[in-house]
Design an enzyme around this catalytic site. Structure first.
Site, PDB file in Angstrom:
ATOM      1  N   GLY A   1      -3.059  -5.677   0.908  1.00  0.00           N
ATOM      2  CA  GLY A   1      -3.751  -6.598   0.314  1.00  0.00           C
ATOM      3  C   GLY A   1      -4.829  -7.025   0.961  1.00  0.00           C
TER       4      GLY A   1
ATOM      5  N   GLN B   1     -13.983  -5.750  -6.196  1.00  0.00           N
ATOM      6  CA  GLN B   1     -13.986  -6.377  -7.468  1.00  0.00           C
ATOM      7  C   GLN B   1     -15.348  -6.528  -8.165  1.00  0.00           C
ATOM      8  OE1 GLN B   1     -11.537  -6.265  -8.989  1.00  0.00           O
ATOM      9  NE2 GLN B   1      -9.940  -7.971  -9.223  1.00  0.00           N
TER      10      GLN B   1
ATOM     11  N   ASP C   1       0.929  -1.314  -0.059  1.00  0.00           N
ATOM     12  CA  ASP C   1      -0.065  -0.061   0.028  1.00  0.00           C
ATOM     13  C   ASP C   1       0.841   1.158  -0.056  1.00  0.00           C
ATOM     14  OD1 ASP C   1      -2.310  -1.593   0.122  1.00  0.00           O
ATOM     15  OD2 ASP C   1      -2.534  -1.245   2.364  1.00  0.00           O
TER      16      ASP C   1
ATOM     17  N   ASP D   1     -11.119  -4.955   6.755  1.00  0.00           N
ATOM     18  CA  ASP D   1     -10.440  -6.121   6.677  1.00  0.00           C
ATOM     19  C   ASP D   1     -10.088  -6.496   8.230  1.00  0.00           C
ATOM     20  OD1 ASP D   1     -10.225  -6.029   3.880  1.00  0.00           O
ATOM     21  OD2 ASP D   1      -8.115  -4.987   4.118  1.00  0.00           O
TER      22      ASP D   1
ATOM     23  N   PHE E   1      -1.377  -1.178  -4.381  1.00  0.00           N
ATOM     24  CA  PHE E   1      -2.568  -0.254  -3.920  1.00  0.00           C
ATOM     25  C   PHE E   1      -2.203   1.070  -3.703  1.00  0.00           C
ATOM     26  CE2 PHE E   1      -5.578   1.358  -0.635  1.00  0.00           C
ATOM     27  CZ  PHE E   1      -6.723   1.368  -1.410  1.00  0.00           C
TER      28      PHE E   1
ATOM     29  N   GLY F   1     -21.657   1.527  12.314  1.00  0.00           N
ATOM     30  CA  GLY F   1     -21.319   0.045  12.719  1.00  0.00           C
ATOM     31  C   GLY F   1     -21.844  -0.804  11.746  1.00  0.00           C
TER      32      GLY F   1
END
Length: 327
Positions: free
Chosen positions: A48, A173, A12, A257, A102, A228
């Site tokens: 990632g 995606q 990143d 993530d 990224f 939330g």
């Protein structure tokens, strides 16, 4: 409970623009945008989606299996992940391509403009998930995260054919998927992850209504940022789990993530989905308070205290035995 996480492995490059993107956009010129944002900070971090999720699971003591494609520059990154409890034996390392990149710029309102270079991720469709499972053991769950679309479809089909429960997490995606691909990824998922925007995009891409999607998945988890998380199941009332508050937001990248890592860890500990979502929310806030998706540390006392403050003593006590292993 072994969890296999498939998806992107990336580096990143995170920049901060001290203004507002919206103030630079001219409504009458949106079809011919040519803008340059002068950033005043650059941070380079590991990232990632699959690597981020497995990193969080590793910190929680779950020893997840990372399934993805990385580049010839992966040696240092792989060592970092292994040191933090991640099994990287299933990572495909390219002989010619670099690990994905990224590049993301965030403005003062936490809006983001990003570009993703696939690099070695283009080799992800060559990964044989069935062969990995035969070698590493049958996981209790396979999360199919954002990756090369062909790889996402192949991993989903392999998990279903083996009878392994799937957590579908198409995220970024979704914009690249056609109707049939979107349907294949969502259909029969035990757990379906989206954020609020992706939820609407999933309805548009699949051509299914929200009710039709709920009829085809187990539980649909939608992250709502500061509002939330919602948990929805067909025929049951929707549950709303409040976010863990903070006034120290540093960077939103990776919060979703981290939520997934906490949620999946809760499931592996046989917690109720509501309790797993509470753990996910406290991890998401922890990441919000640091720059970089894998720069945070977890302290059991801090996690328990924040759960207590947000969700009450009973919630904290339910998680305390599991979090005791977090140093």
């Amino acid at each position: 409970m072994c969890i296999a996480v498939t998806g992107s492995i990336a580096t990143d490059h995170l920049m901060v623009f001290p203004g507002r993107f919206a103030e630079q956009l001219i409504k009458e010129q949106l079809e011919r945008v040519s803008l340059s944002f002068l950033a005043d900070r650059l941070e380079v971090h590991r990232g990632g989606v699959a690597a981020n999720i497995t990193f969080g699971l590793g910190l929680l003591g779950l020893h997840p299996v990372l399934v993805g494609a990385a580049g010839l520059d992966f040696a240092e990154y792989g060592a970092w992940l292994r040191a933090n409890g991640v099994d990287t034996s299933a990572v495909r390392v390219s002989d010619t391509l670099h690990t994905a990149r990224f590049v993301c710029t965030t403005d003062q309102d936490q809006n983001q403009i990003a570009t993703f270079y696939a690099g070695a991720m283009a080799e992800a469709p060559r990964i044989d998930l069935a062969g990995i499972i035969a070698r590493t053991g049958r996981p209790a769950l396979v999360l199919v995260g954002a990756d090369d679309p062909a790889a996402m479809l192949r991993h989903t089909a392999a998990a279903h054919s083996l009878g392994v429960p799937v957590a579908a997490d198409p995220s970024q995606q979704l914009a690249r998927l056609d109707r049939e691909q979107a349907r294949q990824l969502a259909d029969r998922a035990r757990w379906l992850f989206t954020n609020e925007y992706e939820a609407a995009l999933l309805v548009e891409r699949t051509g299914w209504s929200e009710l039709e999607i709920l009829g085809r998945v187990g539980t649909w988890i939608t992250t709502l940022g500061a509002d939330g998380v919602s948990l929805a199941r067909s025929g049951e009332p929707r549950l709303l789990i409040p976010a863990v508050p903070t006034d120290k937001i540093a960077d939103p990248t990776g919060a979703g993530d981290a939520f997934r890592a906490g949620f999946l860890a809760g499931l592996s500990w046989k917690l109720l989905p509501e309790q797993a979502a509470q753990l996910g929310c406290v991890l998401a806030t922890t990441v919000l308070e640091s720059v970089g998706t894998q720069e945070y540390k977890l302290l059991a006392a801090d996690l328990i205290a924040r759960i207590d403050q947000t969700y009450g003593n009973d919630a904290a006590r339910a998680l305390e035995p599991q979090l005791a292993r977090v140093s």
